[in-house]
Design a protein around this motif. Structure first.
Motif, PDB file in Angstrom:
ATOM      1  N   THR A  14      39.591  45.590  41.648  1.00 34.70           N
ATOM      2  CA  THR A  14      40.360  45.409  43.177  1.00 34.70           C
ATOM      3  C   THR A  14      39.888  44.104  43.754  1.00 34.70           C
ATOM      4  O   THR A  14      40.585  43.730  44.788  1.00 34.70           O
ATOM      5  CB  THR A  14      39.885  46.488  44.050  1.00 34.70           C
ATOM      6  N   GLY A  15      39.107  43.187  43.049  1.00 33.60           N
ATOM      7  CA  GLY A  15      38.955  42.057  43.505  1.00 33.60           C
ATOM      8  C   GLY A  15      39.859  40.930  43.458  1.00 33.60           C
ATOM      9  O   GLY A  15      41.116  41.134  42.780  1.00 33.60           O
ATOM     10  N   GLN A  16      39.657  39.770  43.784  1.00 26.46           N
ATOM     11  CA  GLN A  16      40.400  38.534  43.518  1.00 26.46           C
ATOM     12  C   GLN A  16      40.250  37.565  42.398  1.00 26.46           C
ATOM     13  O   GLN A  16      39.041  37.187  41.983  1.00 26.46           O
ATOM     14  CB  GLN A  16      40.342  37.654  44.843  1.00 26.46           C
ATOM     15  N   GLY A  17      41.181  37.322  41.764  1.00 27.24           N
ATOM     16  CA  GLY A  17      41.209  36.356  40.512  1.00 27.24           C
ATOM     17  C   GLY A  17      40.463  36.848  39.322  1.00 27.24           C
ATOM     18  O   GLY A  17      40.354  36.257  38.411  1.00 27.24           O
ATOM     19  N   ASN A  18      40.460  38.133  39.014  1.00 27.96           N
ATOM     20  CA  ASN A  18      39.846  38.838  37.803  1.00 27.96           C
ATOM     21  C   ASN A  18      40.973  39.035  36.676  1.00 27.96           C
ATOM     22  O   ASN A  18      41.972  39.663  36.971  1.00 27.96           O
ATOM     23  CB  ASN A  18      39.022  39.933  38.329  1.00 27.96           C
ATOM     24  N   SER A  19      40.631  38.596  35.462  1.00 30.35           N
ATOM     25  CA  SER A  19      41.282  39.019  34.371  1.00 30.35           C
ATOM     26  C   SER A  19      40.563  40.229  33.679  1.00 30.35           C
ATOM     27  O   SER A  19      39.557  39.957  33.387  1.00 30.35           O
ATOM     28  CB  SER A  19      41.784  37.823  33.577  1.00 30.35           C
TER      29      SER A  19
END
Length: 327
Positions: free
Chosen positions: A156-161
């Protein structure tokens, strides 16, 4: 038939696929024309940040769906529920290697939108799978966790692959059947579908919550493809335990990185994954009723049948002989 698209937060698979085959979407439903096969694709939206697409069809020719990185990063995540009654192949390059079939229930895939992938459906096979697309902030509000585990922060975080595979439980399979049976044209059909899809996500995230809380390693399409290849190597011969040094060379990764990424992706160590697959194969063979316990044990590489029986009972709660009688 090849269908290629770029993944993006506003991309509508069904609309573009309909154009690709020269058909129209009516009331969220695309019927497959007789010239291509039979069945349908249905999309149901629960708002701008949450939707589900149901695929149910049999095609006269092979279908290859290629999703390219849309360059939008982590604006959307997708959850694929592959019904284990079908046979399909998945890859993160052009050579699908991972097969899901009746012997393999590892059929739920959670992925960020920045990984390219290829799915290959053979002709004349029943295709039935569900795709849930949801934006991370909306998912975070649904989960409503006060102290989320690391894996939930990653998703649910930002910018994670990321790429995670999970097994499909009997309860999940039943909900998928219930979803397919919902009549969305009934007055409360949309409401019923909304509840069932959220229940489907609850079961998935309940499974994911059981994983160890470790630091997340970022993953790209090359890593993902190598991991799928390693998984294939691990279960290709269930009579021979995997050797980490050899797998590391095949993956072109250090042993440490391979161990970490494999466990992160599949939720299990390489050896435990092998043992799980081994026991599932043993259960499958015993259910057929055409193999004795000894034959199954020896076929799976056990020279000590007492060890085989103890290990099988650990997984299934019954020794192989009792299991074969009850199956």
């Amino acid at each position: 038939m090849l269908f290629t698209f770029s993944a993006g937060p506003d991309f509508d698979f069904m609309t573009h696929f309909a154009r690709h085959i020269g058909e129209k979407v009516e009331n969220g439903l695309l019927n497959i024309p007789d010239s291509l096969g039979q069945g349908y694709i249905r999309k149901i939206s629960f708002g701008p940040d949450f939707k589900i697409t149901l695929h149910s069809y049999t095609l006269k020719e092979e279908l290859v769906i290629k999703r390219k990185n849309g360059g939008t990063g982590h604006d959307l995540l997708t959850v694929f529920f592959y019904n284990n009654e079908q046979v399909l192949e998945i890859a993160f390059d052009d050579k699908p290697q991972v097969r899901f079939s009746q012997r393999d229930d590892s059929a739920i895939q959670v992925t960020s939108n920045d990984l390219s992938s290829t799915i290959r459906f053979p002709a004349h096979h029943v295709v039935h799978y569900v795709v849930v697309a949801i934006k991370p902030p909306y998912l975070k509000s649904l989960l409503a966790l006060q102290q989320p585990k690391a894996i939930f922060d990653t998703i649910t975080g930002q910018g994670n692959s990321f790429l995670f595979f999970e097994s499909m439980t009997g309860e999940t399979k039943q909900i998928l059947k219930n979803i397919a049976a919902v009549n969305v044209n009934e007055p409360l059909g949309h409401f019923s579908m909304h509840i069932k899809v959220q229940e489907l996500l609850y079961l998935l995230f309940h499974q994911l919550s059981a994983r160890e809380s470790n630091t997340h390693l970022s993953i790209n399409s090359v890593d993902a493809e190598r991991l799928l290849h390693i998984r294939n190597e691990v279960i290709s011969d269930l009579s021979v335990p995997p050797i980490l040094s050899e797998l590391s060379q095949i993956a072109m990764m250090s042993e440490t990185k391979l161990k970490q990424l494999f466990k992160q992706t599949f939720g299990s160590t390489i050896y435990n994954y092998f043992q799980q697959a081994r026991m599932e194969e043993a259960a499958f063979l015993l259910k057929q009723g055409t193999h004795s316990v000894a034959e199954v044990g020896y076929e799976l590489g056990f020279t000590n049948l007492s060890h085989f029986s103890r290990l099988f009972e650990k997984y299934y709660g019954l020794n192989p002989k009792k299991y074969s009688y009850l199956s």
